[in-house]
Design a protein around this motif. Structure first.
Motif, short mmCIF file in Angstrom:
data_model
loop_
_atom_site.label_atom_id
_atom_site.label_comp_id
_atom_site.label_asym_id
_atom_site.label_seq_id
_atom_site.Cartn_x
_atom_site.Cartn_y
_atom_site.Cartn_z
N ASN A 185 -3.24 -9.13 -5.56
CA ASN A 185 -3.29 -9.92 -4.33
C ASN A 185 -3.83 -9.05 -3.20
O ASN A 185 -3.08 -8.39 -2.49
CB ASN A 185 -1.89 -10.44 -3.98
N LEU A 186 -5.16 -9.04 -3.04
CA LEU A 186 -5.76 -8.24 -1.97
C LEU A 186 -5.32 -8.72 -0.59
O LEU A 186 -5.37 -7.96 0.38
CB LEU A 186 -7.28 -8.27 -2.08
N ALA A 187 -4.91 -9.98 -0.49
CA ALA A 187 -4.44 -10.50 0.80
C ALA A 187 -3.14 -9.83 1.25
O ALA A 187 -2.73 -10.00 2.39
CB ALA A 187 -4.24 -12.01 0.72
N SER A 188 -2.50 -9.09 0.35
CA SER A 188 -1.27 -8.39 0.73
C SER A 188 -1.51 -6.94 1.12
O SER A 188 -0.55 -6.21 1.42
CB SER A 188 -0.26 -8.46 -0.43
N LEU A 189 -2.78 -6.50 1.13
CA LEU A 189 -3.07 -5.14 1.59
C LEU A 189 -2.68 -4.97 3.05
O LEU A 189 -2.88 -5.89 3.86
CB LEU A 189 -4.57 -4.84 1.44
N ASP A 211 -0.16 -18.04 -23.35
CA ASP A 211 0.33 -16.93 -24.15
C ASP A 211 -0.37 -15.60 -23.88
O ASP A 211 -0.40 -14.71 -24.74
CB ASP A 211 0.23 -17.24 -25.66
N HIS A 212 -0.93 -15.45 -22.67
CA HIS A 212 -1.46 -14.15 -22.26
C HIS A 212 -0.39 -13.43 -21.43
O HIS A 212 0.50 -14.06 -20.84
CB HIS A 212 -2.73 -14.32 -21.43
N GLU A 213 -0.49 -12.12 -21.35
CA GLU A 213 0.39 -11.35 -20.47
C GLU A 213 -0.32 -11.19 -19.12
O GLU A 213 -1.44 -10.68 -19.06
CB GLU A 213 0.68 -9.97 -21.06
N ALA A 214 0.33 -11.63 -18.07
CA ALA A 214 -0.28 -11.57 -16.74
C ALA A 214 0.74 -11.04 -15.74
O ALA A 214 1.81 -11.64 -15.58
CB ALA A 214 -0.78 -12.95 -16.31
N ARG A 215 0.41 -9.93 -15.09
CA ARG A 215 1.30 -9.34 -14.09
C ARG A 215 0.67 -9.47 -12.71
O ARG A 215 -0.51 -9.16 -12.53
CB ARG A 215 1.57 -7.88 -14.39
N LEU A 216 1.46 -9.89 -11.74
CA LEU A 216 0.98 -10.03 -10.37
C LEU A 216 1.29 -8.74 -9.61
O LEU A 216 2.44 -8.31 -9.57
CB LEU A 216 1.63 -11.23 -9.70
N ILE A 217 0.26 -8.14 -9.04
CA ILE A 217 0.41 -6.93 -8.22
C ILE A 217 0.32 -7.35 -6.77
O ILE A 217 -0.74 -7.74 -6.27
CB ILE A 217 -0.69 -5.89 -8.54
N PRO A 219 5.19 -2.23 -1.95
CA PRO A 219 4.31 -1.50 -1.03
C PRO A 219 3.79 -0.18 -1.60
O PRO A 219 2.68 0.24 -1.28
CB PRO A 219 5.22 -1.25 0.19
N ALA A 220 4.57 0.47 -2.45
CA ALA A 220 4.15 1.77 -2.99
C ALA A 220 2.92 1.65 -3.86
O ALA A 220 2.18 2.63 -4.05
CB ALA A 220 5.30 2.39 -3.78
N ALA A 221 2.66 0.45 -4.40
CA ALA A 221 1.53 0.26 -5.32
C ALA A 221 0.18 0.39 -4.63
O ALA A 221 -0.84 0.51 -5.29
CB ALA A 221 1.63 -1.09 -6.02
N VAL A 222 0.16 0.36 -3.30
CA VAL A 222 -1.10 0.55 -2.58
C VAL A 222 -1.62 1.97 -2.80
O VAL A 222 -2.81 2.18 -3.06
CB VAL A 222 -0.92 0.30 -1.06
N GLU A 223 -0.74 2.95 -2.71
CA GLU A 223 -1.15 4.34 -2.88
C GLU A 223 -0.96 4.82 -4.31
O GLU A 223 -1.79 5.58 -4.83
CB GLU A 223 -0.34 5.23 -1.92
N ASP A 224 0.11 4.39 -4.94
CA ASP A 224 0.37 4.79 -6.32
C ASP A 224 -0.36 3.82 -7.25
O ASP A 224 0.10 2.70 -7.51
CB ASP A 224 1.87 4.76 -6.60
#
Length: 456
Positions: free
Chosen positions: A8-12, A36-42, A48-53
């Motif tokens: 979700n780039l709108a959450s940057l 039946d696919h694996e889908a993870r929402l970032i 918040p840590a996922a922006v840098e990590d």
């Protein structure tokens, strides 16, 4: 089975950005999981840590999708977001190294500027319009799109009419921590019938086939939202009451659910809006009715493409007040034909007929592709990527401050006005082509097109 990350780039974290619940990306994630696919929402509000990590980037993804809701805040005092997206994509590619998952772009902001953003962001494939079915098509044959750098048109997703959308509780709770936060719910996928010259809604919607969602699916979603502790809902339709009979059915359903504390809102048009509808709204405990005449001068309203006039706004507000329904009236100064007289007329209407808290005011129309405004100005899509606003008279801010009652101009509004006025003075001025003067009536024949200097 494919492994897909949906970012979700709108959450940057970006200047002027106010993240909202990512309903579009959730629809795509839900479609992939159902297949039946694996889908993870970032999501960087939830994590918040996922922006840098960027350790999540190095997981064995088959595809990474990026959604872009806006390319700028549509606010004169704010810069665009595209450079932030570019910088983040560069970091993602660096973290990927030799890994080559398929990179996919999409979302409403992307759909408007697909060719330009494809060039800047370098996705393997981009989706214009609704993304669920297209993402299923892409994940079924990824090699067809790898390195293609092409955009495809979104297709109708049949499950919209047959399956409820249930959101993860943790994500909902993350977004409702904000004081004004609401959870979005779709009741339909149908293009707005109005022809407002600034609105790209029909272009973004793509193939929607006029779908009106079954009431039992909406009810199931509302029950799940309420059970998670969420109490505020916003129906994301372009115009909630564009088809009044269906809108009444939805409102009756909300009342029949009788979910304690649940309140809701949506965008409405003042026509059609009858007494029965107002009574139903009051019973359903609607939080407020949002209407967008955008001007309160009938001549400018007509130039904006409105299918109603101030008399319809009068009737709508009268019905709202008679039934105790709070209203919000959106007004945007600086559109086609805006002059000293039209500003005065709008201000007189606001001063005499709107109550405290009812006015939502902005200055300047962001020009977007595939709109009547862009055609009036004769501008090509690539010229519109940077923040671009319809031309208006340089004294517009002074007129508004002079004409509006002080109760509509608190300190916060005045500060925003000063920031917007300073921004407008620092923008490049581009003369309109002579043959376009009649098509874009304005006293001030210049277009505010991209800033010469960064704002501080």
């Amino acid at each position: 089975m494919a492994r897909v990350a949906l970012v979700n780039l709108a959450s940057l974290p970006m200047p002027g950005n106010e993240p909202i619940f990512p309903i579009g990306l959730r629809c795509v994630q839900d479609a992939l999981v159902r297949a039946d696919h694996e889908a993870r929402l970032i999501d960087f509000v939830e994590n918040p840590a996922a922006v840098e990590d960027l350790s999540w980037v190095t997981e064995p993804w088959d595809m990474i999708g990026f959604t872009i809701r806006n390319i700028d805040p549509i606010d004169m005092s704010c810069d665009g977001h595209v450079e932030h997206y570019q910088a983040f994509l560069d970091r993602v590619r660096q973290a990927l190294g030799d890994r080559k998952p398929l990179l996919v772009g999409g979302g409403p902001g992307y759909s408007l500027f697909a060719d330009q953003l494809m060039e800047r962001l370098g996705f393997d494939v981009g989706v214009v319009g609704p993304g669920e079915q297209s993402m299923l098509d892409i994940v079924a044959d990824p090699d067809r799109y790898r390195g293609a750098h092409q955009n495809i048109t979104g297709r109708r997703y049949d499950a919209f009419m047959t399956e409820p959308l249930r959101h993860p509780r943790s994500l909902m709770e993350t977004y409702t921590q904000f004081s004004e936060a609401m959870i979005g719910v779709e009741t339909r996928r149908k293009t707005c019938y109005q022809g407002c010259v600034y609105c790209p809604y029909a272009y973004i919607s793509g193939d929607n086939a006029g779908d009106l969602r079954p009431l039992e699916l909406i009810a199931e979603e509302l029950r799940a939202i309420h059970a998670s502790g969420i109490r505020r809902v916003f129906f994301t339709d372009g115009i909630f009451n564009s088809e009044l009979r269906y809108a009444k059915d939805v409102v009756r359903m909300i009342s029949e659910l009788d979910l304690p504390g649940l309140t809701w809102s949506a965008y409405f048009t003042p026509k059609p809006f009858d007494d029965e509808f107002a009574e139903l709204l009051a019973i359903s405990k609607v939080e407020f009715v949002v209407i967008s005449p955008d001007s309160l001068d009938d001549r400018v309203m007509k130039l904006l493409g409105k299918t109603f006039g101030t008399r319809h706004v009068d009737r709508c507000l009268e019905r709202c007040r008679r039934h105790g329904i709070p209203a919000r009236v959106n007004v945007v100064f600086g559109g086609p034909g805006e002059d000293r007289e039209s500003v005065r007329n709008s201000a007189e209407y606001i001063n005499s007929r709107l109550e405290d808290g009812e006015l939502v005011m902005h200055v300047g129309y962001r020009v977007l592709p595939e709109t009547g405004m862009a055609r009036q100005l004769g501008m090509a899509d690539p010229e519109l990527v940077d923040p671009t606003f319809y031309p208006f008279h340089p004294d517009l801010f002074s007129w508004i401050i002079k004409d509006l009652d002080s109760r509509f101009m608190p300190a916060r509004v005045l500060i925003n006005f000063m920031a917007a006025r300073n921004a407008s003075k620092r923008m490049t001025k581009v003369p309109l082509p002579a043959e376009r003067q009649d098509a874009a009536p304005t006293e001030f024949p210049y277009l505010a097109l991209s800033r010469q200097l960064p704002l501080v």
